[in-house]
Design a protein around this motif. Sequence first.
Motif, PDB file in Angstrom:
ATOM      1  N   LEU A   1       0.824  -1.205   0.000  1.00 50.91           N
ATOM      2  CA  LEU A   1       0.000   0.000   0.000  1.00 50.91           C
ATOM      3  C   LEU A   1       0.860   1.257   0.000  1.00 50.91           C
ATOM      4  N   ARG A   2       1.951   1.238   0.767  1.00 49.44           N
ATOM      5  CA  ARG A   2       2.846   2.396   0.798  1.00 49.44           C
ATOM      6  C   ARG A   2       3.499   2.629  -0.562  1.00 49.44           C
ATOM      7  N   LEU A   3       3.954   1.535  -1.193  1.00 51.54           N
ATOM      8  CA  LEU A   3       4.603   1.663  -2.503  1.00 51.54           C
ATOM      9  C   LEU A   3       3.609   2.101  -3.564  1.00 51.54           C
ATOM     10  N   GLN A   4       2.379   1.594  -3.496  1.00 52.75           N
ATOM     11  CA  GLN A   4       1.352   2.001  -4.461  1.00 52.75           C
ATOM     12  C   GLN A   4       1.034   3.483  -4.324  1.00 52.75           C
ATOM     13  N   LYS A   5       0.983   3.963  -3.094  1.00 50.91           N
ATOM     14  CA  LYS A   5       0.729   5.377  -2.859  1.00 50.91           C
ATOM     15  C   LYS A   5       1.849   6.233  -3.406  1.00 50.91           C
ATOM     16  N   VAL A   6       3.101   5.774  -3.236  1.00 50.19           N
ATOM     17  CA  VAL A   6       4.258   6.512  -3.759  1.00 50.19           C
ATOM     18  C   VAL A   6       4.207   6.569  -5.281  1.00 50.19           C
ATOM     19  N   LEU A   7       3.890   5.444  -5.914  1.00 53.65           N
ATOM     20  CA  LEU A   7       3.832   5.413  -7.379  1.00 53.65           C
ATOM     21  C   LEU A   7       2.737   6.325  -7.905  1.00 53.65           C
ATOM     22  N   GLU A   8       1.612   6.381  -7.222  1.00 43.58           N
ATOM     23  CA  GLU A   8       0.538   7.284  -7.636  1.00 43.58           C
ATOM     24  C   GLU A   8       0.966   8.743  -7.492  1.00 43.58           C
ATOM     25  N   THR A   9       1.697   9.030  -6.414  1.00 47.50           N
ATOM     26  CA  THR A   9       2.188  10.399  -6.223  1.00 47.50           C
ATOM     27  C   THR A   9       3.165  10.792  -7.327  1.00 47.50           C
ATOM     28  N   LEU A  10       4.085   9.878  -7.652  1.00 43.99           N
ATOM     29  CA  LEU A  10       5.059  10.165  -8.709  1.00 43.99           C
ATOM     30  C   LEU A  10       4.381  10.318 -10.057  1.00 43.99           C
ATOM     31  N   GLU A  11       3.358   9.505 -10.307  1.00 42.84           N
ATOM     32  CA  GLU A  11       2.642   9.595 -11.584  1.00 42.84           C
ATOM     33  C   GLU A  11       1.884  10.909 -11.700  1.00 42.84           C
ATOM     34  N   SER A  12       1.295  11.366 -10.594  1.00 45.02           N
ATOM     35  CA  SER A  12       0.568  12.631 -10.620  1.00 45.02           C
ATOM     36  C   SER A  12       1.513  13.815 -10.813  1.00 45.02           C
ATOM     37  N   GLN A  13       2.736  13.709 -10.277  1.00 44.11           N
ATOM     38  CA  GLN A  13       3.712  14.786 -10.442  1.00 44.11           C
ATOM     39  C   GLN A  13       4.241  14.861 -11.856  1.00 44.11           C
TER      40      GLN A  13
END
Length: 327
Positions: A14-26
């Motif tokens: 869940l933590r890694l998925q959240k990080v990937l979503e943040t990077l994708e949005s940036q």
Amino acid sequence: MREIQLQLNQTQKLRLQKVLETLESQSSIPNSDSSVTISDSISVNHEDGVLKGHGTTDHNGEVVATLCGIVERVNKLVYVRTLRSRYKPEDGDIVIGRVVEVAQKCWRLDINCSQNAYLMLSAMNMPDGVQRRRTAVDELNMRRIFEEGDVICAEVRRSQHDDIHLQARSQKYGKLNAGQLLTVAPYLVKRQKQHFHHLEKFDVDLILGCNGFVWVGEHVEARDVMVEDPVNLSDPQVLIPNENSVSLEEQDKNYTALETRNYICRAANAVRVLSTLGFTITLESIKEVIDLSISANLDIHDMFGSEFCVLVAEKEAERRSSSKRKR
């Protein structure tokens, strides 16, 4: 290079998925080059006259991608740059290669490309440091300079079709010793003004090859090109001393300290972690991973743990968001 298999628990996923979503949005900036898969439609302005390049085709009046990758635009040219492809050399690239054959007046090197590269005897500095014509004796002594298995740093001199020629006319090029050679995806190493780095804090040299070969080794001071008593290698009775026949004093001098070796392994593992996560490998990112492992009091082998990889991803997302706010 050793691959890292991440075994994540539910919380880490869940933590890694959240990080990937943040990077994708940036990274989702309007009008930026988008990623496409096969048969995806590429938005273009047909009124300006579009030139369809590599990885694109025309289907029912639309430009469609035939490869998976990133859409690149150069003036009117539209093409798809694949990510998981072999290295394509360009003139001036800094590359690292391994000698696979000592041929006539040249060395053949593996540079992680579809074909081998050639380093001519006339395209490198001689050990005596004197600029002169190469002789038959120099050709006989080629194996005493570089032999099969040696790791060499050089620059792409000319790249045309299947003809790749290297040059090593500077003291920063040549044979690499006392270090580790790592292999990463070539797209993770961006072309920059500086590919040679010295981590002064750890006394470690770092060379980021454009071909996906990364060298982490002990720091070596640049030698002076001029020598007081140059050896005349054209004399048939003079041979270059073999590295296997060195004195005990020279062996002690070439010994790498245990602390330096630990830092070399820590820097190499930092590159492995970044490669596993798919992050661009730069001097700043490697430093951050090393400092993070030291501040967490992690052993070198513990850097392969899932928790540390997730922590690195979170720190990378935090760094990108902070740098975006500064802009």
